[in-house]
Motif scaffolding. Structure first.
Motif, PDB file in Angstrom:
ATOM      1  N   ALA A  58       0.833  -1.203   0.000  1.00 27.24           N
ATOM      2  CA  ALA A  58       0.000   0.000   0.000  1.00 27.24           C
ATOM      3  C   ALA A  58       0.869   1.255   0.000  1.00 27.24           C
ATOM      4  O   ALA A  58       0.557   2.239  -0.684  1.00 27.24           O
ATOM      5  N   ALA A  59       1.965   1.225   0.745  1.00 33.44           N
ATOM      6  CA  ALA A  59       2.871   2.378   0.778  1.00 33.44           C
ATOM      7  C   ALA A  59       3.531   2.578  -0.579  1.00 33.44           C
ATOM      8  O   ALA A  59       3.667   3.720  -1.047  1.00 33.44           O
ATOM      9  N   GLU A  60       3.924   1.478  -1.227  1.00 34.85           N
ATOM     10  CA  GLU A  60       4.527   1.583  -2.559  1.00 34.85           C
ATOM     11  C   GLU A  60       3.526   2.147  -3.565  1.00 34.85           C
ATOM     12  O   GLU A  60       3.864   3.003  -4.380  1.00 34.85           O
ATOM     13  N   THR A  61       2.286   1.658  -3.503  1.00 34.08           N
ATOM     14  CA  THR A  61       1.254   2.135  -4.414  1.00 34.08           C
ATOM     15  C   THR A  61       0.993   3.620  -4.196  1.00 34.08           C
ATOM     16  O   THR A  61       0.875   4.388  -5.163  1.00 34.08           O
ATOM     17  N   ALA A  62       0.918   4.024  -2.939  1.00 36.05           N
ATOM     18  CA  ALA A  62       0.685   5.442  -2.632  1.00 36.05           C
ATOM     19  C   ALA A  62       1.844   6.300  -3.125  1.00 36.05           C
ATOM     20  O   ALA A  62       1.629   7.381  -3.685  1.00 36.05           O
ATOM     21  N   ALA A  63       3.066   5.807  -2.952  1.00 32.28           N
ATOM     22  CA  ALA A  63       4.228   6.558  -3.416  1.00 32.28           C
ATOM     23  C   ALA A  63       4.231   6.659  -4.938  1.00 32.28           C
ATOM     24  O   ALA A  63       4.538   7.719  -5.501  1.00 32.28           O
ATOM     25  N   ALA A  64       3.874   5.556  -5.614  1.00 33.54           N
ATOM     26  CA  ALA A  64       3.830   5.580  -7.077  1.00 33.54           C
ATOM     27  C   ALA A  64       2.752   6.533  -7.574  1.00 33.54           C
ATOM     28  O   ALA A  64       2.967   7.279  -8.546  1.00 33.54           O
ATOM     29  N   GLU A  65       1.586   6.535  -6.911  1.00 34.08           N
ATOM     30  CA  GLU A  65       0.514   7.448  -7.299  1.00 34.08           C
ATOM     31  C   GLU A  65       0.920   8.901  -7.065  1.00 34.08           C
ATOM     32  O   GLU A  65       0.628   9.773  -7.886  1.00 34.08           O
TER      33      GLU A  65
ATOM     34  N   ALA B   1       3.975  10.054  -7.105  1.00 39.57           N
ATOM     35  CA  ALA B   1       4.970  10.392  -8.121  1.00 39.57           C
ATOM     36  C   ALA B   1       4.285  10.647  -9.462  1.00 39.57           C
ATOM     37  O   ALA B   1       4.654  11.568 -10.196  1.00 39.57           O
ATOM     38  N   ALA B   2       3.277   9.834  -9.782  1.00 37.93           N
ATOM     39  CA  ALA B   2       2.554  10.011 -11.040  1.00 37.93           C
ATOM     40  C   ALA B   2       1.816  11.345 -11.049  1.00 37.93           C
ATOM     41  O   ALA B   2       1.808  12.048 -12.063  1.00 37.93           O
ATOM     42  N   ARG B   3       1.208  11.694  -9.915  1.00 36.43           N
ATOM     43  CA  ARG B   3       0.518  12.989  -9.828  1.00 36.43           C
ATOM     44  C   ARG B   3       1.510  14.136  -9.973  1.00 36.43           C
ATOM     45  O   ARG B   3       1.236  15.128 -10.649  1.00 36.43           O
ATOM     46  N   LYS B   4       2.662  13.983  -9.348  1.00 32.72           N
ATOM     47  CA  LYS B   4       3.677  15.036  -9.417  1.00 32.72           C
ATOM     48  C   LYS B   4       4.163  15.197 -10.861  1.00 32.72           C
ATOM     49  O   LYS B   4       4.310  16.306 -11.339  1.00 32.72           O
ATOM     50  N   ASN B   5       4.386  14.062 -11.517  1.00 34.50           N
ATOM     51  CA  ASN B   5       4.805  14.127 -12.918  1.00 34.50           C
ATOM     52  C   ASN B   5       3.701  14.713 -13.799  1.00 34.50           C
ATOM     53  O   ASN B   5       3.974  15.465 -14.718  1.00 34.50           O
ATOM     54  N   GLY B   6       2.461  14.365 -13.500  1.00 34.42           N
ATOM     55  CA  GLY B   6       1.322  14.900 -14.247  1.00 34.42           C
ATOM     56  C   GLY B   6       1.200  16.400 -14.061  1.00 34.42           C
ATOM     57  O   GLY B   6       0.912  17.125 -15.008  1.00 34.42           O
ATOM     58  N   GLU B   7       1.431  16.878 -12.848  1.00 27.93           N
ATOM     59  CA  GLU B   7       1.372  18.319 -12.575  1.00 27.93           C
ATOM     60  C   GLU B   7       2.511  19.024 -13.297  1.00 27.93           C
ATOM     61  O   GLU B   7       2.345  20.093 -13.856  1.00 27.93           O
ATOM     62  N   ALA B   8       3.693  18.394 -13.291  1.00 23.12           N
ATOM     63  CA  ALA B   8       4.843  18.996 -13.951  1.00 23.12           C
ATOM     64  C   ALA B   8       4.594  19.063 -15.446  1.00 23.12           C
ATOM     65  O   ALA B   8       4.912  20.058 -16.096  1.00 23.12           O
ATOM     66  N   ASP B   9       4.018  17.992 -16.017  1.00 19.88           N
ATOM     67  CA  ASP B   9       3.713  18.006 -17.447  1.00 19.88           C
ATOM     68  C   ASP B   9       2.651  19.046 -17.765  1.00 19.88           C
ATOM     69  O   ASP B   9       2.713  19.719 -18.783  1.00 19.88           O
ATOM     70  N   GLY B  10       1.671  19.168 -16.892  1.00 18.86           N
ATOM     71  CA  GLY B  10       0.590  20.138 -17.089  1.00 18.86           C
ATOM     72  C   GLY B  10       1.101  21.566 -17.035  1.00 18.86           C
ATOM     73  O   GLY B  10       0.648  22.446 -17.737  1.00 18.86           O
ATOM     74  N   ASN B  11       2.085  21.819 -16.174  1.00 21.96           N
ATOM     75  CA  ASN B  11       2.636  23.162 -16.029  1.00 21.96           C
ATOM     76  C   ASN B  11       3.489  23.547 -17.218  1.00 21.96           C
ATOM     77  O   ASN B  11       3.553  24.690 -17.603  1.00 21.96           O
ATOM     78  N   THR B  12       4.189  22.577 -17.821  1.00 19.95           N
ATOM     79  CA  THR B  12       5.067  22.910 -18.940  1.00 19.95           C
ATOM     80  C   THR B  12       4.286  23.179 -20.212  1.00 19.95           C
ATOM     81  O   THR B  12       4.701  23.948 -21.050  1.00 19.95           O
ATOM     82  N   SER B  13       3.110  22.545 -20.355  1.00 18.67           N
ATOM     83  CA  SER B  13       2.333  22.766 -21.586  1.00 18.67           C
ATOM     84  C   SER B  13       1.498  24.030 -21.514  1.00 18.67           C
ATOM     85  O   SER B  13       0.968  24.471 -22.499  1.00 18.67           O
ATOM     86  N   ALA B  14       1.327  24.590 -20.345  1.00 21.96           N
ATOM     87  CA  ALA B  14       0.466  25.785 -20.215  1.00 21.96           C
ATOM     88  C   ALA B  14       1.148  27.028 -20.598  1.00 21.96           C
ATOM     89  O   ALA B  14       2.213  27.291 -20.754  1.00 21.96           O
TER      90      ALA B  14
END
Length: 149
Positions: A127-134, A136-149
């Motif tokens: 559960a901790a690994e899954t939460a960490a992966a999620e 990280a995915a959200r952080k990467n998604g936010e970073a991708d969202g910020n660069t395209s804006a």
């Protein structure tokens, strides 16, 4: 021609705070004390009923074991195993000191408890690994969202 606007009379704001008189305060305290006493009495009655129920089970346990020894001796070990699996560590030690407790069942119960603990720890780690992966995915998604804006 200038028209003067009529002004509405200013209303006095209502007091939003309720003020209890000393007599009301005294009645409220007496009522709360009464409710507390009744709840305490009911809780003590409920505790007594449950205590008596546990005593009835404890007093019947030996008779049940004697009957089980005659009717289905193979189930005695299973009964002690199941009780041992759900008992606390202290109660588990006490339980297996019972005269009718079969040899080896204590080790079997301890192995099962250890297995459950390992499974629980593995589930927590997963559960901790899954939460960490999620995260990280959200952080990467936010970073991708910020660069395209």
């Amino acid at each position: 021609m200038k028209k003067s606007l009529s002004q509405k009379p200013v209303r006095k704001p209502r007091s939003s705070q309720f003020k209890m008189t000393p007599a009301m305060q005294l009645r409220m305290e007496k009522a709360m004390t009464s409710v507390g006493n009744i709840a305490d009495q009911q809780a003590r009655k409920d505790d007594k009923v449950q205590r008596e129920a546990r005593m009835a089970i404890a007093e019947t346990f030996d008779a049940w074991l004697e009957w089980l020894e005659e009717a289905a001796p193979e189930q005695i070990e299973e009964a002690f195993f199941e009780l041992g699996c759900f008992a606390t560590a202290t109660n588990r030690r006490r339980l297996f000191k019972h005269a009718k407790a079969p040899m080896g069942v204590a080790e079997r119960a301890q192995e099962q408890v250890d297995r459950w603990k390992e499974e629980e720890e593995a589930a927590k780690a997963a559960a901790a690994e899954t939460a960490a992966a999620e995260a990280a995915a959200r952080k990467n998604g936010e970073a991708d969202g910020n660069t395209s804006a």
